[in-house]
Design a protein around this motif. Sequence first.
Motif: not given
Length: 308
Positions: A144, A147-148, A151-152, A177-178, A181, A184, A251
């Motif tokens: 996670v 991925l976070g 994505a950011r 967005l958070p 994430v 997911m 997150t």
Amino acid sequence: MGRYVARRLLQMIPVFIGTTLIIFLMVHILPGDPIRAMWGDKAADPAQVASLRHEFGLDQPLWKQYVDYMGNLFQGDFGQTFGGRAVIDEMSESFPVTLRLTVVAMIIEIIVGIGLGAWAGLKAGKAADTGVLIFTLIVISIPVFVLGFLARFVLADELGWVPPNVQDSTNFGQLFLPGFVLAMLSMAYVARLTRTTFAENLRADYMRTAMAKGLPRRRIVGVHLLRNSLIPVVTFLGTDVGGFIGGAVVTEGIFNVQGVGNLLYKALQQREGSTIVGVVTVFVLVILVINLIVDLLYAVLDPRIRYA
């Protein structure tokens, strides 16, 4: 049904007491003195340390600290932070933020996860099914926090589509967005679970009977297949609420969300036992209530299920 609910509520009492006892003991047997740690590298005044230990009840035996804490807890008093602020005030500011983030993540998980899983289950063995399985396996394989940050970096820093940090926690758009994430990993599991149950139930006798009766495909899939396939999915979703709240620690740190995950992280750093136990206590209550609601939803999804 009423007797079942009453029995479950009674069963929650020892579970609640046992869980809070374990957390309380784990927090208070950690090495080091949280009061002395307030001075950092500076020399602490022994008189002030003793005064603060007495003020927060840390000079009492551990069993008495727990009894006093539980007595205050049932009166709505979660204790105070070392800064002198009521823990319940801290939680009343941070919990709504995390709940909004959890709602966003749950919506994404339910819509995308069940949608992908149902599509793959109806196309079992075909290219669409294989594509969903590969995609979900990739998502499950990525931690996670990785991925976070990805994505950011891509969506916020490089493309500028979203702000890198959440500036207004009441804005669901900034929480998307958070929330995405956070959802997911669970979304991937929901998709795979839904796909499996759909594929299995398609071969069930009641499905062949419904098709033989000439019922419309929309009714067969939307009523018969969907309701029976959702029972294990609802179970997973119910247990996943606790995972969302726990996952919010990571997150919220990545996207600077001032929620309960951030509060818990700071409390762990400062070893504020009252805040840690208070937050976990609310977690336990939420999970117990969600599990009860999930059990009751079984009877809604499948009328054959009855509780005595």
